[in-house]
Design a protein around this motif. Structure first.
Motif, short mmCIF file in Angstrom:
data_model
loop_
_atom_site.label_atom_id
_atom_site.label_comp_id
_atom_site.label_asym_id
_atom_site.label_seq_id
_atom_site.Cartn_x
_atom_site.Cartn_y
_atom_site.Cartn_z
N ASP A 27 0.85 -1.19 0.00
CA ASP A 27 0.00 0.00 0.00
C ASP A 27 0.89 1.24 0.00
OD1 ASP A 27 -1.86 2.00 0.33
OD2 ASP A 27 -2.81 1.10 2.09
N VAL A 28 1.00 1.89 -1.14
CA VAL A 28 1.87 3.06 -1.31
C VAL A 28 1.40 4.23 -0.45
CG1 VAL A 28 2.86 4.65 -3.02
CG2 VAL A 28 2.46 2.28 -3.63
N LYS A 29 0.11 4.28 -0.12
CA LYS A 29 -0.42 5.37 0.70
C LYS A 29 0.25 5.41 2.08
CE LYS A 29 -4.90 4.81 -1.38
NZ LYS A 29 -6.14 4.11 -1.14
N LEU A 30 0.68 4.24 2.57
CA LEU A 30 1.34 4.19 3.87
C LEU A 30 2.72 4.85 3.86
CD1 LEU A 30 0.35 0.59 4.99
CD2 LEU A 30 -0.60 2.76 5.80
N LYS A 36 -0.20 6.02 9.69
CA LYS A 36 -1.26 5.03 9.52
C LYS A 36 -0.74 3.59 9.61
CE LYS A 36 -4.29 8.06 7.05
NZ LYS A 36 -5.36 8.20 6.11
N LEU A 37 0.57 3.44 9.76
CA LEU A 37 1.15 2.11 9.93
C LEU A 37 0.72 1.53 11.27
CD1 LEU A 37 4.77 2.78 8.64
CD2 LEU A 37 3.12 1.21 7.63
N PRO A 38 0.67 0.19 11.37
CA PRO A 38 0.30 -0.43 12.66
C PRO A 38 1.31 -0.08 13.74
CG PRO A 38 0.47 -2.06 10.89
CD PRO A 38 0.95 -0.77 10.34
N SER A 39 0.82 0.03 14.96
CA SER A 39 1.71 0.28 16.09
C SER A 39 1.46 -0.77 17.15
CB SER A 39 1.49 1.68 16.66
OG SER A 39 0.16 1.82 17.09
N SER A 40 2.37 -0.89 18.08
CA SER A 40 2.26 -1.89 19.13
C SER A 40 1.78 -1.27 20.43
CB SER A 40 3.61 -2.57 19.35
OG SER A 40 3.94 -3.36 18.24
N LYS A 41 1.16 -2.10 21.25
CA LYS A 41 0.63 -1.66 22.55
C LYS A 41 1.75 -1.41 23.56
CE LYS A 41 -3.67 -4.27 22.27
NZ LYS A 41 -4.41 -5.41 22.85
N HIS A 42 2.81 -2.20 23.45
CA HIS A 42 3.86 -2.16 24.47
C HIS A 42 5.21 -1.79 23.87
CE1 HIS A 42 0.91 -4.17 26.96
NE2 HIS A 42 0.78 -5.08 26.02
N SER A 43 5.98 -1.05 24.64
CA SER A 43 7.35 -0.73 24.24
C SER A 43 8.23 -0.78 25.48
CB SER A 43 7.45 0.63 23.57
OG SER A 43 7.15 1.65 24.49
N ALA A 44 9.51 -1.02 25.26
CA ALA A 44 10.46 -1.06 26.37
C ALA A 44 11.81 -0.58 25.87
CB ALA A 44 10.59 -2.48 26.92
N ASP A 81 3.59 -9.81 13.82
CA ASP A 81 2.98 -8.60 14.37
C ASP A 81 3.53 -7.42 13.57
OD1 ASP A 81 2.36 -6.31 15.83
OD2 ASP A 81 3.35 -6.96 17.67
N PRO A 82 2.71 -6.80 12.72
CA PRO A 82 3.22 -5.73 11.85
C PRO A 82 3.67 -4.47 12.60
CG PRO A 82 0.85 -5.91 11.64
CD PRO A 82 1.29 -7.05 12.51
N GLY A 83 3.32 -4.34 13.86
CA GLY A 83 3.76 -3.19 14.64
C GLY A 83 4.98 -3.47 15.49
N ALA A 84 5.44 -4.72 15.50
CA ALA A 84 6.59 -5.09 16.32
C ALA A 84 7.89 -4.69 15.65
CB ALA A 84 6.58 -6.59 16.59
N GLY A 85 8.91 -4.45 16.46
CA GLY A 85 10.21 -4.15 15.90
C GLY A 85 11.15 -3.53 16.91
N ILE A 86 12.28 -3.08 16.42
CA ILE A 86 13.33 -2.51 17.27
C ILE A 86 13.83 -1.22 16.62
CG2 ILE A 86 15.61 -2.88 18.30
CD1 ILE A 86 15.15 -5.91 17.73
N TYR A 87 13.99 -0.19 17.43
CA TYR A 87 14.66 1.04 16.97
C TYR A 87 16.00 1.10 17.69
CZ TYR A 87 15.79 5.82 15.90
OH TYR A 87 16.44 6.94 15.45
#
Length: 142
Positions: A27-30, A36-44, A81-87
């Motif tokens: 989806d190029v609109k993203l 509008k990208l998915p995000s996660s409920k939890h972060s640490a 999980d499309p909102g999961a990841g690491i920065y």
């Protein structure tokens, strides 16, 4: 003129990226609206246990951490999980203070955070001295 040239090249690269996303069914609109990208409920945050310089960051450990957060598959049946990841806030060669944030992890599964922190912390090597820069070209073969 150099600045205009670079801006033009960046625009061409960005347009090519969008084309590739579209050709793969994305989806190029993203791309134009990343909020509008998915995000996660939890972060640490992963904080540095000591001061010094990041001398090594093992990609395999970062990958395992990503999988444990849900950003990759452990098995064929695993759900991503499309909102999961690491920065990664700190990378190789960068100075870090004790308690400073090395990375931030994102997930829908709060229970995965402890294991992920351990995997990611074990991926970082922090030493008192700055690492030597590695050569990009090791050898030219004739």
């Amino acid at each position: 003129t150099q600045k205009l040239y670079l801006e033009n090249e960046l625009r061409k690269a960005f347009d090519k990226f969008k084309q590739l996303v579209k050709e793969q069914g994305g989806d190029v609109k993203l791309i134009d609206n990343p909020d509008k990208l998915p995000s996660s409920k939890h972060s640490a945050d992963l904080k540095s246990p000591k001061g010094g310089y990041v001398n090594e960051l093992k990609a395999f450990g970062v990958g395992l951490c990503s999988v444990s957060l849900g950003a990759g598959r452990a098995t064929k049946a695993s759900i991503i999980d499309p909102g999961a990841g690491i920065y990664l806030h700190k990378k190789i060669g960068e100075k870090v203070k004790k308690g400073e944030v090395l990375a931030t992890m994102y997930t829908q599964n709060r229970k995965s955070i402890k294991k992920a922190q351990e995997l990611l912390l074990n991926s970082y090597t922090i030493k008192p001295t700055k690492p030597r820069k590695k050569k990009l070209i090791l050898k030219i073969i004739d």
